[in-house]
Design a protein around this motif. Structure first.
Motif: not given
Ligand code: SPD
Length: 357
Positions: A42-44, A89-91, A218-220, A263-265, A299-301
């Motif tokens: 994913w970006g950022d 990818p996400s779950e 998006g990320d902006e 959950f991203d994996n 910044g994510y968990a």
């Molecule tokens: N800028 C990165 C964002 C990544 C977020 N992933 C979330 C996935 C939710 N299905």
């Protein structure tokens, strides 16, 4: 003689152009020739210093490419012709990629740092025993708002987004599951609902939100909210954390009707060329210090319990971004709804976007 020099020059220029074109095409398709590793994320979503550190420590050159939705990532990998070594990818996307035979089983003996992951994030239903995937980041979807710009409005429900005072004040994350999901949740339906009536009702209700929607971005979205160019956003939790780091006036809630827990994996796509390097990279990202550095940057968990212990308490104890299991157990994880239904969600989301034009 002049003729000979000219012929040589032409051959040289054509060969050089061909080399350049091949290398460009290869890198845009994720081709990992030589000692390189192509990461598709994913970006950022990574601290770039970690990429340089990995390159320095291993001698492997990282080619890094980004996507902005699971759908875009799955289409690119699914249509073939790519050789990404690691993807994130996400779950529900993992379930789908498994179904389509797009993933390689991981060699756990090459991932000793897997022991650092909190057991709460292991062995989840989309990948029993983590045969194909290891946790990277996790989070929720919720509402971020700027109290200075929303008057007396107290956010606790998805339905608060429809308040008339929010005209042209809301930014939405550009995700079909996220937007359809909160539309469904706002009506008391599941965000995995496949009942056509419910889906049409959710889309019709989303259409009535249009006057309040400033943009779908998006990320902006992070920069726009931090700069107070809109009062409210529907965002992923980690983006909220990053925005609030830049502007601490803002606050984040998960609406009472429920929301998405995601959950991203990290996975290795079946077409990977550098499988050894892919395991080395995944293991590197699972190292507590690297994971903690990445968490502070992104910044994510983090699901990495050893990394969590290294983080400042104002991050690791912030219940908005590390909600307790009692809270998360009430949230829903996206199901893999199957190719047809996922395409239908995308279509409905697109129709909602078009309705705004
Ligand atoms: N800028 C990165 C964002 C990544 C977020 N992933 C979330 C996935 C939710 N299905």
């Amino acid at each position: 003689m002049k003729q000979l020099v000219q012929t040589f020059l032409t051959i040289f220029v054509v060969a050089f152009a061909l080399m350049f074109l091949t290398s460009y095409l290869n890198s845009s398709q994720g081709y990992s020739g030589g000692n390189t590793l192509t990461v598709y994320n994913w970006g950022d979503y990574i601290d770039p210093e970690l990429l340089s550190q990995f390159e320095k420590e291993t001698g492997i050159k990282v080619i890094y490419q980004t996507f902005d939705s699971n759908e875009a990532m799955m289409t690119k990998i699914g249509q073939g012709g790519t050789t990404f070594d690691v993807a994130v990818p996400s779950e529900y996307a993992i379930s789908k990629m498994k179904e389509e035979d797009l993933l390689l089983p991981l060699d756990h003996s090459k991932l000793p740092n897997l022991k650092n992951i909190d057991s709460r994030f292991m062995n989840l239903s989309f990948d029993p025993n983590n045969v194909y995937s290891v946790p990277y980041f996790w989070g929720t979807v919720g509402i971020i708002f700027n109290p200075d710009l929303v008057g007396n409005l107290k956010f606790e429900s998805w339905n608060d987004l429809w308040d008339k005072s929010l005209r042209n004040q809301i930014l939405l994350v550009d995700g079909a599951r996220e937007v359809m999901g909160f539309g469904l949740n706002s009506m008391g339906y599941s965000l995995n609902d496949t009942n056509e009536d419910h889906l049409q009702q959710a889309k019709a209700k989303l259409n009535t939100l249009t006057p309040n929607v400033k943009a779908i971005v998006g990320d902006e979205i992070k920069m726009l909210l931090a700069n107070e160019e809109a009062a409210v956003g529907v965002v992923w939790s980690g983006d909220a954390a990053e925005i609030m780091d830049a502007n601490d006036k803002l606050d984040y809630i998960v609406p009472k009707e429920g929301s998405n827990l995601w959950f991203d994996n990290m996975v290795i796509p079946k077409t990977a060329k550098n499988i050894e390097g892919a395991h080395a990279f995944i293991n590197f990202m699972l190292d507590p210090e690297h994971a903690a550095k990445n968490t502070e940057y992104v910044g994510y968990a983090t699901p990495n319990k050893e990394a969590l212990a290294l983080l400042p308490k104002d991050i690791s104890e912030d219940k908005r971004f590390y909600p307790d299991p009692e809270v998360t157990s009430k949230l829903e994880v996206y199901d893999n709804l199957g190719k047809k239904m996922l395409a239908h969600y995308n279509e409905l989301f697109l129709e909602f976007k078009m309705h705004r034009k």
